[in-house]
Design an enzyme around this catalytic site. Structure first.
Site, mmCIF file in Angstrom:
data_model
loop_
_atom_site.group_PDB
_atom_site.id
_atom_site.type_symbol
_atom_site.label_atom_id
_atom_site.label_comp_id
_atom_site.label_asym_id
_atom_site.label_seq_id
_atom_site.Cartn_x
_atom_site.Cartn_y
_atom_site.Cartn_z
ATOM 1 N N LYS A 15 35.049 31.653 38.761
ATOM 2 C CA LYS A 15 35.421 32.498 38.550
ATOM 3 C C LYS A 15 34.915 33.443 37.201
ATOM 4 O O LYS A 15 34.807 34.752 37.293
ATOM 5 C CB LYS A 15 36.980 32.679 38.405
ATOM 6 C CG LYS A 15 37.587 32.373 39.874
ATOM 7 C CD LYS A 15 39.326 32.305 39.308
ATOM 8 C CE LYS A 15 39.660 31.597 40.492
ATOM 9 N NZ LYS A 15 41.340 31.861 40.455
ATOM 10 N N ASP A 36 44.943 37.336 41.117
ATOM 11 C CA ASP A 36 45.841 36.292 41.057
ATOM 12 C C ASP A 36 47.152 36.784 40.361
ATOM 13 O O ASP A 36 48.251 36.266 40.600
ATOM 14 C CB ASP A 36 45.367 35.144 39.847
ATOM 15 C CG ASP A 36 44.273 34.439 40.699
ATOM 16 O OD1 ASP A 36 44.326 34.312 42.021
ATOM 17 O OD2 ASP A 36 43.379 33.839 40.105
#
Length: 279
Positions: free
Chosen positions: A66, A103
């Site tokens: 990420k 998220d």
């Protein structure tokens, strides 16, 4: 032309994201695909740096890539910039690589659906862990106006590093302080892997936790972790981690395929069946 998207990271074999996106593609009659592409860490910089050559309209990014993915982007949304990590990428009309982090939105969407009004008057939350998931949860809670987010981690320095990232509304505390902290909080969030199948248990005493405090666990295997089971037994409102997985996928699907999907009981049952659980 068939639009292709994918989950990328290493490993990705276990990912349920293709099941979720595949369900939505079929539901909306969209000619598209969602694949699994393994991108080992030593290949990540090249893959995301050359994303325009991948043939994908966009992708999700999972651990451990990420941060590398975020660094490869031409532009990041506010959440990805705050977290220093991107989990959703796409190419804009000019061919630029754009990165977002959904998220935190997934965390909020799950709570909004499971416990409507959960954030009314919530001023204090305790977050266990200091990894990427903790970053997302801290960002999400602060975005909803929670005044104080306490970060508790077994390695205190990692919690302190997150406090620096998020500023004065976050506080780093030692794990040994947890029992005292629980006595005055309105929410407890576990972002660690403790309590997950195959991992050590999360051993904390909930005795001081107010019965009105919300307890949520990002672990979803098992679906009801020992933490959630103990909290439910004493009357606390609880939310499991499966909803976050589904809700974080919503804005990504909309970006790539042009339709905003819904997280339904049918989808939840589909994912539960894949996990070997009855709905």
């Amino acid at each position: 032309m068939k639009r292709r998207a994918a989950i990328t990271g290493f490993p990705v074999a276990h990912s349920r994201s293709p099941l979720i996106h595949g369900h939505w593609l079929a539901e909306h009659g969209i000619e598209g695909s969602y694949e699994k592409i393994a991108v080992p860490p030593d290949a990540a910089q090249a893959f995301y740096g050359d994303f325009r050559e991948s043939g994908l309209v966009g992708c999700n990014v999972t651990v451990p890539n990420k941060e590398v993915a975020a660094a490869a982007c031409d532009e990041l949304d506010d959440a990805a910039r705050a977290m220093g990590a991107a989990n959703t990428l796409w190419l804009d009309d000019a061919g630029r690589l754009i990165g977002a982090n959904t998220d935190g939105l997934g965390f909020l969407g799950n709570l909004d659906q499971t416990l409507p009004g959960w954030d009314n008057g919530l001023s204090h939350a305790v977050v266990l862990g200091a990894g990427g998931a903790a970053r997302a949860v801290i960002w999400a809670l602060l975005s909803r106006g929670v005044k104080t987010v306490v970060i508790v981690n077994r390695t205190y320095q990692k919690a302190a590093d997150l406090q620096v990232r998020f500023g004065a509304d976050s506080i780093a505390r030692h794990w040994e302080d947890l029992e005292e902290l629980l006595g005055k909080t309105g929410m407890l969030v576990n972002t660690t892997s403790l309590g997950m199948s195959g991992q050590p248990p999360l051993e904390i005493d909930l005795r001081n936790l107010p019965e009105s405090a919300i307890v949520t666990d990002l672990v979803y295997v098992p679906l009801e972790t020992p933490l959630l089971a103990r909290a439910r037994a004493r009357g606390n409102p609880v939310a499991d981690g499966l909803g976050m997985l589904m809700h974080q996928a919503v804005p990504a699907f909309e970006r790539w395929f042009g339709v905003r999907p819904r997280v339904t009981e049918e989808l939840r049952a589909l994912v539960l069946a894949d996990l070997g659980r009855a709905p």
